[in-house]
Design a protein around this motif. Structure first.
Motif, short mmCIF file in Angstrom:
data_model
loop_
_atom_site.label_atom_id
_atom_site.label_comp_id
_atom_site.label_asym_id
_atom_site.label_seq_id
_atom_site.Cartn_x
_atom_site.Cartn_y
_atom_site.Cartn_z
N SER A 25 0.83 -1.20 0.00
CA SER A 25 0.00 0.00 0.00
C SER A 25 0.87 1.26 0.00
CB SER A 25 -0.93 -0.01 1.20
OG SER A 25 -1.63 1.20 1.30
N TRP A 29 0.90 4.12 -2.97
CA TRP A 29 0.69 5.54 -2.69
C TRP A 29 1.85 6.37 -3.24
CZ3 TRP A 29 -2.67 8.61 0.57
CH2 TRP A 29 -3.85 7.95 0.92
N ARG A 116 2.45 7.04 4.55
CA ARG A 116 1.46 7.38 3.53
C ARG A 116 0.93 8.80 3.74
NH1 ARG A 116 -0.78 1.99 4.42
NH2 ARG A 116 -2.48 2.98 5.52
N LEU A 120 1.26 11.99 1.21
CA LEU A 120 0.07 12.77 0.85
C LEU A 120 0.29 14.25 1.14
CD1 LEU A 120 -2.90 12.81 -0.10
CD2 LEU A 120 -3.54 12.48 2.29
#
Length: 167
Positions: A25, A29, A116, A120
């Motif tokens: 994951s 990302w 993550r 972001l």
């Protein structure tokens, strides 16, 4: 004992499969963030103050006749390679931190979630700084233009040329 949704997804898989899912994951990302920055963070502006008068001579930005061609230019903005380096460093440092400090699966998953979020935030800040940077460029007067210094988020490619050359 109840089984959580994450445990049900990884039930019957390798020991540590939940950590691998978290790492996958994180990588997804990072790749999506880098791709979005590469695809959508571009901007350009150009201008040519002054022009040509009816007799074939040049006029400057104030409309006064001049013997020299006005200076035209363009600015192209793209993401700085340091942004991509930062995304890669977040991933590598998170994996190193998991190997060194994670005592449980929950610790490892918490570290991947934090990474993550960092990716972001970096992506959003890069878009905002890039947008503000290109919107603050003034290309109407090349002798006195100002640029918001967006380092390390975006870079500019600035080119100038006399009117009549390259456009």
């Amino acid at each position: 004992m109840t089984i959580t949704r994450d445990e049900a997804r990884t039930a019957g898989l390798l020991p540590g499969a939940a950590i691998i899912v978290g790492i996958r994951s994180l990588l997804v990302w990072a790749i999506v963030a880098a791709a979005m920055i590469a695809l959508f963070l571009h901007g350009s502006m150009s201008g040519c103050p002054g022009g040509i008068d009816p007799s074939g001579g040049f006029v400057d930005s104030a409309g006064d006749p001049t013997d020299t061609a006005p200076l035209c230019g363009s600015i192209t903005m793209t993401a700085n390679p340091l942004v991509y380096t930062a995304i890669a460093l977040i991933v590598v440092l998170t994996l190193t931190r998991i190997l060194r400090r994670a005592d449980t699966v929950d610790d490892a998953l918490r570290m991947t979630r934090t990474a993550r979020i960092a990716i972001l935030v970096l992506t959003i800040v890069t878009f905002v700084v890039g947008y503000v940077a290109i919107m603050t460029v003034r290309v109407t007067d090349w002798s006195d233009f100002s640029l918001l210094s967006p380092f390390p988020f975006v870079t500019y490619d600035i080119s100038t040329h006399p009117m009549g050359v390259n456009g």
